[in-house]
Scaffold this motif. Structure first.
Motif, PDB file in Angstrom:
ATOM      1  N   GLU A  31      68.111  54.674  32.127  1.00 25.50           N
ATOM      2  CA  GLU A  31      67.801  55.889  31.380  1.00 25.50           C
ATOM      3  C   GLU A  31      68.995  56.835  31.449  1.00 25.50           C
ATOM      4  O   GLU A  31      69.487  57.146  32.540  1.00 25.50           O
ATOM      5  N   ARG A  33      69.231  60.015  30.776  1.00 24.95           N
ATOM      6  CA  ARG A  33      68.981  61.355  31.313  1.00 24.95           C
ATOM      7  C   ARG A  33      68.444  61.265  32.744  1.00 24.95           C
ATOM      8  O   ARG A  33      68.141  60.185  33.248  1.00 24.95           O
ATOM      9  N   ASP A  34      68.304  62.402  33.367  1.00 23.22           N
ATOM     10  CA  ASP A  34      67.852  62.416  34.758  1.00 23.22           C
ATOM     11  C   ASP A  34      66.346  62.224  34.883  1.00 23.22           C
ATOM     12  O   ASP A  34      65.853  61.930  35.969  1.00 23.22           O
ATOM     13  N   GLU A  35      65.618  62.398  33.783  1.00 19.82           N
ATOM     14  CA  GLU A  35      64.173  62.209  33.804  1.00 19.82           C
ATOM     15  C   GLU A  35      63.784  61.172  32.757  1.00 19.82           C
ATOM     16  O   GLU A  35      64.401  61.083  31.695  1.00 19.82           O
ATOM     17  N   ARG A 250      68.227  56.311  36.764  1.00 17.21           N
ATOM     18  CA  ARG A 250      68.287  57.534  35.985  1.00 17.21           C
ATOM     19  C   ARG A 250      69.723  58.056  35.936  1.00 17.21           C
ATOM     20  O   ARG A 250      70.504  57.811  36.841  1.00 17.21           O
ATOM     21  N   GLY A 251      70.041  58.790  34.885  1.00 15.25           N
ATOM     22  CA  GLY A 251      71.390  59.328  34.745  1.00 15.25           C
ATOM     23  C   GLY A 251      72.434  58.249  34.570  1.00 15.25           C
ATOM     24  O   GLY A 251      73.585  58.425  34.980  1.00 15.25           O
ATOM     25  N   PRO A 253      73.680  56.195  31.443  1.00 15.22           N
ATOM     26  CA  PRO A 253      73.668  55.818  30.030  1.00 15.22           C
ATOM     27  C   PRO A 253      74.299  54.445  29.805  1.00 15.22           C
ATOM     28  O   PRO A 253      75.327  54.112  30.402  1.00 15.22           O
ATOM     29  N   ASN A 293      65.622  52.589  23.098  1.00 14.09           N
ATOM     30  CA  ASN A 293      66.108  53.871  22.599  1.00 14.09           C
ATOM     31  C   ASN A 293      66.071  53.835  21.079  1.00 14.09           C
ATOM     32  O   ASN A 293      65.635  52.854  20.471  1.00 14.09           O
ATOM     33  N   ASP A 448      69.446  69.015  18.712  1.00 13.03           N
ATOM     34  CA  ASP A 448      69.081  68.589  20.067  1.00 13.03           C
ATOM     35  C   ASP A 448      68.548  67.168  20.062  1.00 13.03           C
ATOM     36  O   ASP A 448      68.853  66.367  20.948  1.00 13.03           O
ATOM     37  N   ASP A 452      70.593  64.757  22.350  1.00  5.69           N
ATOM     38  CA  ASP A 452      69.940  64.414  23.615  1.00  5.69           C
ATOM     39  C   ASP A 452      69.228  63.064  23.583  1.00  5.69           C
ATOM     40  O   ASP A 452      69.102  62.404  24.615  1.00  5.69           O
TER      41      ASP A 452
END
Length: 527
Positions: A31, A33-35, A250-251, A253, A293, A448, A452
């Motif tokens: 993932e 992002r961090d969440e 997480r975090g 990419p 994704n 966004d 994002d």
């Protein structure tokens, strides 16, 4: 041991990871992002907790089936409440300074039939027939279309489907708006029955009338809500995936899908390359890769053009669903004027959709907007004495509209659209001091969503469910150029929405098994 790499930690990524882990795969999920959560995210500020994306819990049997595949149940994982009213509809006021006419959709069919009859004599009887048709179409869709990979069309076109070919052709070729107008004369009812097209990423003037089945979900079955918010669904799937052995990174990419030529035949995936938190890029070996994704971002961003099943020229011929300006408000004091869900409908119905999807696209003003107040049902999402309010303004799918921000710090177009939406809710619902009572404000825009989430054209939903982008016309869930590459999520079959994303995970499992059946898999999936 078979190894699978999942790209993306949204609902379809978590669901796919959990299923493949139970199937015996060694699964790693990456993932960026961090969440986890993707579009179905969460944001907290000053004691308010906002779901940043989907907010309707429909098709409960799809959730239940999926949880049972994982050896549990919706009852064990979620605290579901039936909303009554399911939602309200507020129509544009007929005079300056007046509030809009408001109707409430109940949690049961009988009450809704009575409501329609009170709006227009004869409409109650018409609704009975309409909902019978919607329910029948929905059941047929579940049995033959939604759970099919379309790898083999013979199970799809059963004798039952062939027998209904004439009716199905009409439902596919006739737009929803025309289909509704053939049964109902009251404009208020027509708008109410046509608006579900927006949740399918389209317009009632272009979405096939096959999707009148959506009315079965809210007018027959009712609307549910999981206490704690929609993000509790993500949290439950995260737990279940990790319990099944999935490793969630997480975090991190993913920057490339790694491939290898295989003799003179079709090349194969051999893993992914990702960037760690230290900035170093690492190759992770896997014989199965599932991109969950945004499909446009996965294809055009992670593969060379010669290996893309859906290159840019394919996307150039497709229609994106609407973008959105999303407004998250923490409001001081109570708002009894708003139930959990409210739809605000403008008089210029067609003009509203032409603004979003037409050749001269612009942000509608006023706009047909959606407002969610989860604090009506769930006191945990707002501090005592306050309300949690979320506004969705459908806008053209255009990242150039800009990005949002906290406290009014977003782009000019985004913040102006937010101001207009707040003023519209205040006037139409009769809350004149709404803007003055806002203590927390955050906005998101199409920019966004693109930056994002990698959302194609900044769309809030993905490819619209037009005829050529539905069922077996939608993007397949397997690469035509690479062995071992699969897709899940709203961009591929069966389509948009949390329940569809759960089904898309199940369809990946069907693909890797070589299962071409048309219906849901037996419960539970292998442990």
């Amino acid at each position: 041991m078979k190894r699978a790499a999942i790209i993306g930690g949204g609902i379809s990524g978590l669901a796919t990871a959990a299923l493949l882990a139970r199937e015996g795969y060694e699964v790693d999920l990456f993932e960026a992002r961090d969440e986890v959560g993707g579009r179905a995210g969460s944001w907290e500020s000053q004691g308010f907790r906002f779901d940043t994306g989907p907010s309707w819990y429909l098709m409960p049997e799809v959730f239940e089936h999926f949880y049972r595949l994982l050896g549990t149940s919706a009852e064990e994982q979620l605290d579901l409440r039936l909303l009554d009213p399911g939602y309200a509809v507020v129509y544009e006021p007929t005079a300056p300074g007046a509030v809009g006419e408001r109707i409430e959709i109940a949690a049961d069919r009988e009450s809704n039939v009575a409501l329609f009859e009170s709006l227009d004599p004869g409409a109650g009887t018409a609704l009975e027939s309409y909902l019978d048709s919607a329910g029948e179409t929905y059941e047929l869709a579940k049995e033959r279309f939604l759970y099919s990979t379309f790898a083999d069309l013979r199970p799809v076109f059963s004798r039952e489907v062939v027998r209904r070919t004439g009716r199905l052709v009409r439902l596919l070729l006739e737009p929803l708006d025309r289909f509704v107008r053939s049964s109902f004369g009251d404009e208020r009812i027509r708008r109410l029955l046509g608006y579900p097209a927006v949740f399918l990423g389209g317009s009632p003037f272009t979405v096939p009338s096959m999707y009148h089945l959506m009315s079965h979900l809210d007018l027959d079955d009712g609307v549910l809500y999981p206490q704690g918010g929609m993000y509790t669904i993500i949290e439950s799937l995260e737990r279940l995936a990790e319990d099944a052995g999935v490793r969630i990174h997480r975090g991190t990419p993913v920057t490339k899908i790694v491939t290898k030529p295989i003799g003179g035949g079709k090349p194969s995936v051999i893993g992914i390359r990702y960037r760690g938190r230290d900035g170093v890029e690492v190759v992770h070996a896997a014989g199965t890769v599932v991109a969950t994704n945004d499909l446009h971002a996965a294809e055009t961003g992670l593969l060379p053009e010669k290996l893309q099943s859906y290159p840019q020229r394919w996307w150039d011929r497709r229609q994106a669903g609407p973008g959105a300006v999303l407004v998250y408000l923490g409001v001081r004091g109570s708002l009894p004027e708003l139930p959990h869900h409210t739809l605000f409908f403008v008089d210029d119905w067609k003009g509203n959709f032409d603004s979003i999807f037409g050749p001269n696209a612009s942000i509608p003003d006023p706009a047909s907007i959606y407002v969610c107040k989860p604090s009506a049902t769930d006191p945990s999402v707002a501090p005592a004495g306050h309300e949690n309010v979320f506004i969705l303004v459908p806008v053209p799918p255009d990242p150039g509209i800009g990005r949002g921000g906290v406290g009014g710090a977003g782009s000019d177009l985004v913040e102006r659209a937010a101001d207009a939406a707040i003023a519209q809710v205040a006037a139409w619902a009769g809350i004149p001091d709404l803007a003055e009572r806002v203590v927390v404000r955050r906005t998101l825009g199409p920019g966004d969503l693109e930056a994002d989430l990698g959302a194609w054209m900044g769309s809030a939903l993905g490819p619209a469910h037009t005829l050529r982008q539905s069922a077996f016309f939608r993007a397949k869930n397997v690469s035509s150029r690479l062995t071992g590459l699969y897709y899940a999520g709203g961009s591929t079959i069966p389509g948009i929405g949390l329940p569809m994303c759960l089904i898309s995970a199940e369809l990946v499992l069907k693909r890797v098994r070589g299962d071409v059946s048309a219906g849901p898999l037996p419960e539970p999936a292998r442990a």
